[in-house]
Design a protein around this motif. Structure first.
Motif, PDB file in Angstrom:
ATOM      1  N   LYS A 188      43.312  17.051  25.161  1.00  0.00           N
ATOM      2  CA  LYS A 188      44.836  17.782  26.015  1.00  0.00           C
ATOM      3  C   LYS A 188      45.814  18.143  25.422  1.00  0.00           C
ATOM      4  CE  LYS A 188      48.164  16.762  29.309  1.00  0.00           C
ATOM      5  NZ  LYS A 188      48.801  15.438  30.218  1.00  0.00           N
ATOM      6  N   MET A 189      45.989  17.938  23.911  1.00  0.00           N
ATOM      7  CA  MET A 189      46.763  18.888  23.007  1.00  0.00           C
ATOM      8  C   MET A 189      46.437  19.782  22.944  1.00  0.00           C
ATOM      9  SD  MET A 189      50.097  17.600  23.125  1.00  0.00           S
ATOM     10  CE  MET A 189      49.445  17.259  25.384  1.00  0.00           C
ATOM     11  N   CYS A 190      44.895  20.103  22.396  1.00  0.00           N
ATOM     12  CA  CYS A 190      44.451  20.906  21.629  1.00  0.00           C
ATOM     13  C   CYS A 190      44.015  22.262  22.429  1.00  0.00           C
ATOM     14  CB  CYS A 190      43.007  20.410  21.078  1.00  0.00           C
ATOM     15  SG  CYS A 190      43.199  19.501  19.551  1.00  0.00           S
ATOM     16  N   ILE A 231      46.139  18.047  16.296  1.00  0.00           N
ATOM     17  CA  ILE A 231      45.856  15.703  16.253  1.00  0.00           C
ATOM     18  C   ILE A 231      46.778  14.929  16.067  1.00  0.00           C
ATOM     19  CG2 ILE A 231      44.032  14.687  15.106  1.00  0.00           C
ATOM     20  CD1 ILE A 231      41.811  17.240  14.962  1.00  0.00           C
ATOM     21  N   ILE A 232      47.016  15.033  15.439  1.00  0.00           N
ATOM     22  CA  ILE A 232      48.485  15.127  15.226  1.00  0.00           C
ATOM     23  C   ILE A 232      49.238  14.534  16.259  1.00  0.00           C
ATOM     24  CG2 ILE A 232      50.750  14.173  13.517  1.00  0.00           C
ATOM     25  CD1 ILE A 232      47.766  13.349  11.988  1.00  0.00           C
ATOM     26  N   PHE A 233      49.392  15.265  16.597  1.00  0.00           N
ATOM     27  CA  PHE A 233      50.757  14.980  17.891  1.00  0.00           C
ATOM     28  C   PHE A 233      49.708  14.487  19.401  1.00  0.00           C
ATOM     29  CE2 PHE A 233      52.380  16.231  21.877  1.00  0.00           C
ATOM     30  CZ  PHE A 233      53.987  16.878  21.602  1.00  0.00           C
ATOM     31  N   ARG A 257      57.500  16.415  25.550  1.00  0.00           N
ATOM     32  CA  ARG A 257      58.685  15.755  24.263  1.00  0.00           C
ATOM     33  C   ARG A 257      58.571  13.985  24.135  1.00  0.00           C
ATOM     34  NH1 ARG A 257      63.697  17.615  22.539  1.00  0.00           N
ATOM     35  NH2 ARG A 257      64.869  16.564  21.412  1.00  0.00           N
ATOM     36  N   LEU A 258      58.671  13.966  22.948  1.00  0.00           N
ATOM     37  CA  LEU A 258      58.339  12.443  21.915  1.00  0.00           C
ATOM     38  C   LEU A 258      59.153  11.449  22.285  1.00  0.00           C
ATOM     39  CD1 LEU A 258      54.741  12.895  19.963  1.00  0.00           C
ATOM     40  CD2 LEU A 258      55.229  12.733  22.312  1.00  0.00           C
ATOM     41  N   LEU A 306      43.280   7.980  22.934  1.00  0.00           N
ATOM     42  CA  LEU A 306      43.235   8.954  21.976  1.00  0.00           C
ATOM     43  C   LEU A 306      42.469   9.880  22.514  1.00  0.00           C
ATOM     44  CD1 LEU A 306      44.562   9.031  19.391  1.00  0.00           C
ATOM     45  CD2 LEU A 306      42.373   8.280  18.350  1.00  0.00           C
ATOM     46  N   GLU A 307      41.152   9.629  22.279  1.00  0.00           N
ATOM     47  CA  GLU A 307      40.489  10.977  22.592  1.00  0.00           C
ATOM     48  C   GLU A 307      40.895  11.632  23.833  1.00  0.00           C
ATOM     49  OE1 GLU A 307      36.495  12.674  22.384  1.00  0.00           O
ATOM     50  OE2 GLU A 307      36.999  10.908  21.952  1.00  0.00           O
ATOM     51  N   GLU A 308      41.119  11.259  24.941  1.00  0.00           N
ATOM     52  CA  GLU A 308      41.958  12.078  26.122  1.00  0.00           C
ATOM     53  C   GLU A 308      43.109  12.735  25.359  1.00  0.00           C
ATOM     54  OE1 GLU A 308      44.308  10.798  29.639  1.00  0.00           O
ATOM     55  OE2 GLU A 308      43.481   9.298  30.013  1.00  0.00           O
TER      56      GLU A 308
END
Length: 169
Positions: free
Chosen positions: A32-34, A80-82, A43-44, A26-28
């Motif tokens: 990464k997304m930020c 964060i949500i992504f 694409r999820l 989760l942290e990683e």
């Protein structure tokens, strides 16, 4: 990562070691997304609502609270949500693909335009067959298509003034 069923909770929970692995994933993903621009995000996939997937989400939800409380704005909250969704996908080993814009699909024709163009092509084909029928072509296929076109209307091919009605349409 295997998920163990806990008989006391009446659902599934992860063990301590797996929780730490989940936390690091989760942290990683959030970090990464930020730092990743929106157009370069993965694409999820759509995930099934299985017991295992729900257990992973339930295990990650409490971990998200600290990140969301520290969020300063909506863009950061979105990242964060992504990131959490990405972490869930990684934990359950879901297949991830690049987003459409990053793979060169931005130049592709939008789906709505393709649908409209298909409708136009079908309408043109029907108009062509109606013109053939009006010209005197009474092959069974043409007659069947004309009958289907007028199904649900009060126009019948047996009417004596059908050619005038077709000309008026």
């Amino acid at each position: 990562m295997p998920v163990v069923v806990d008989s006391d909770d009446d659902g599934t929970v992860a063990q301590e070691l797996e929780l730490e692995q989940m936390r690091s994933t989760l942290e990683e993903a959030i970090v990464k997304m930020c730092s990743t621009p929106l157009e370069n995000r993965l694409r999820l996939p759509r995930l099934a609502l299985s017991k295992r997937n729900r257990a992973v989400v339930r295990a990650l939800n409490p971990m998200l609270v600290t990140y969301l409380e520290a969020s300063r704005d909506l863009c950061e909250t979105d990242s964060i949500i992504f990131g959490a969704a990405l972490a869930v996908c990684r934990i359950i080993n879901a297949k991830l693909t690049m987003a459409g814009r990053a793979t060169g699909q931005s130049s592709a024709i939008p789906a709505w335009r393709i649908r409209i163009e298909e409708r136009i092509a079908k309408a043109r084909a029907l108009i062509g067959r109606l013109i053939c029928f009006r010209s005197g072509n009474t092959r069974p296929r043409i007659v069947r298509i004309v009958r289907m076109a007028f199904a649900g209307t009060n126009v019948s091919l047996s009417q004596p003034d059908i050619m005038q009605k077709l000309t008026a349409l």
